[in-house]
Design an enzyme around this catalytic site. Sequence first.
Site, PDB file in Angstrom:
ATOM      1  N   LYS A 255      13.178  -8.115   5.076  1.00 27.56           N
ATOM      2  CA  LYS A 255      14.498  -8.741   5.208  1.00 27.56           C
ATOM      3  C   LYS A 255      15.523  -7.653   5.503  1.00 27.56           C
ATOM      4  O   LYS A 255      15.368  -6.521   5.034  1.00 27.56           O
ATOM      5  CB  LYS A 255      14.903  -9.400   3.883  1.00 27.56           C
ATOM      6  CG  LYS A 255      13.932 -10.437   3.392  1.00 27.56           C
ATOM      7  CD  LYS A 255      14.279 -11.801   3.876  1.00 27.56           C
ATOM      8  CE  LYS A 255      15.569 -12.322   3.261  1.00 27.56           C
ATOM      9  NZ  LYS A 255      15.914 -13.631   3.790  1.00 27.56           N
TER      10      LYS A 255
ATOM     11  N   GLU B 118       1.178   7.114   7.050  1.00 23.89           N
ATOM     12  CA  GLU B 118       2.356   6.718   6.248  1.00 23.89           C
ATOM     13  C   GLU B 118       2.156   7.147   4.802  1.00 23.89           C
ATOM     14  O   GLU B 118       3.049   7.703   4.159  1.00 23.89           O
ATOM     15  CB  GLU B 118       2.564   5.202   6.307  1.00 23.89           C
ATOM     16  CG  GLU B 118       2.937   4.682   7.683  1.00 23.89           C
ATOM     17  CD  GLU B 118       3.186   3.181   7.654  1.00 23.89           C
ATOM     18  OE1 GLU B 118       3.819   2.692   6.719  1.00 23.89           O
ATOM     19  OE2 GLU B 118       2.729   2.492   8.591  1.00 23.89           O
TER      20      GLU B 118
ATOM     21  N   HIS C 120       8.856   3.210   9.328  1.00 26.94           N
ATOM     22  CA  HIS C 120       8.538   2.314  10.436  1.00 26.94           C
ATOM     23  C   HIS C 120       7.246   2.806  11.083  1.00 26.94           C
ATOM     24  O   HIS C 120       7.105   4.000  11.338  1.00 26.94           O
ATOM     25  CB  HIS C 120       9.683   2.306  11.452  1.00 26.94           C
ATOM     26  CG  HIS C 120       9.481   1.315  12.555  1.00 26.94           C
ATOM     27  ND1 HIS C 120       9.727  -0.027  12.394  1.00 26.94           N
ATOM     28  CD2 HIS C 120       9.005   1.468  13.809  1.00 26.94           C
ATOM     29  CE1 HIS C 120       9.425  -0.660  13.515  1.00 26.94           C
ATOM     30  NE2 HIS C 120       8.987   0.224  14.390  1.00 26.94           N
TER      31      HIS C 120
ATOM     32  N   SER D 274       0.832  -1.210   0.000  1.00 27.33           N
ATOM     33  CA  SER D 274       0.000   0.000   0.000  1.00 27.33           C
ATOM     34  C   SER D 274       0.868   1.261   0.000  1.00 27.33           C
ATOM     35  O   SER D 274       0.481   2.279  -0.581  1.00 27.33           O
ATOM     36  CB  SER D 274      -0.976   0.002   1.172  1.00 27.33           C
ATOM     37  OG  SER D 274      -0.316   0.217   2.392  1.00 27.33           O
TER      38      SER D 274
HETATM   39  C1  GRF Z   1       4.022  -0.431   6.794  1.00 27.29           C
HETATM   40  O1  GRF Z   1       3.308  -0.320   7.996  1.00 27.29           O
HETATM   41  C2  GRF Z   1       5.440   0.044   6.996  1.00 27.29           C
HETATM   42  O2  GRF Z   1       5.560   1.046   7.968  1.00 27.29           O
HETATM   43  C3  GRF Z   1       6.143  -1.184   7.470  1.00 27.29           C
HETATM   44  O3  GRF Z   1       5.555  -2.230   6.734  1.00 27.29           O
HETATM   45  C4  GRF Z   1       4.224  -1.871   6.372  1.00 27.29           C
HETATM   46  C5  GRF Z   1       4.095  -2.070   4.900  1.00 27.29           C
HETATM   47  O4  GRF Z   1       2.767  -1.981   4.457  1.00 27.29           O
HETATM   48  N1  GRF Z   1       7.578  -1.061   7.319  1.00 27.29           N
HETATM   49  P1  GRF Z   1       2.448  -1.987   2.902  1.00 27.29           P
HETATM   50  O5  GRF Z   1       2.989  -3.257   2.303  1.00 27.29           O
HETATM   51  O6  GRF Z   1       3.072  -0.765   2.292  1.00 27.29           O
HETATM   52  O7  GRF Z   1       0.943  -1.931   2.827  1.00 27.29           O
END
Ligand code: GRF
Length: 222
Positions: A93, A181, A111, A15
């Site tokens: 990873k 995010e 994060h 996403s």
């Molecule tokens: C997000 O919450 C990001 O902060 C973390 O992994 C998740 C990824 O979500 N590192 P997506 O695959 O972008 O929906």
Amino acid sequence: MGAYRIAVFASGGGSNLQALIDRIRSGELPVQIAFVLSNNSKSGALEKARACGAAAYHVSAQSEGGEGKAVARMTALLDEHKADLLVLAGYMKPVPSEVLARMRNRVVNIHPALLPAFGGQGYYGHKVHEGVVARGCQYTGLTIHMVNARYDEGQILLQRIVPVPPGSTADEVGALVLKQEHAWYWQVIRAFATGAIRPLPGDDPSRAADVSDFLAALPSGP
Ligand code: GRF
């Protein structure tokens, strides 16, 4: 000068990748996706990349026939596609040291918590939000940071606070954070592309990038 080129590494649904694609399409994010890489052949991120016509690769120790070969493939792709910035978007990873060396001070991660809280060993994906709820946190948030060999400990570029409504479940907190995010990651990447965030030379992890112009231009408050 050609367009600023980002490589995106992702393992999950993608996403965050989609949010970047949307901002590129709307003209707000002046970058090109050099390629998308996933260690997971079934990753939604690979589908989303292909759907928008970006190069998409499944690269893992399994697919390449060994860890060393997977690392070699990653560095070759970064060279071949002339990536200016490596964007981690849910890449589960550790990034190999050869890749970090190739992209020194040009690797960013997002994060879903306010680092250093709920970061490091064991805190990934849903576990982060479970930890936030279990501890009774009233606030959580997101952290966008540079990546060095100690994954969650790179220089912080941006943090945003997300209030936790009383009685929220981990899923609900995760959804609130994810929305933020999507609202913020592209802005940090745009700042790299426009020079408002400048990678610095040198090996000091706390001085990986000059972020002062970017922060000065942000609206005040969390
Ligand atoms: C997000 O919450 C990001 O902060 C973390 O992994 C998740 C990824 O979500 N590192 P997506 O695959 O972008 O929906």
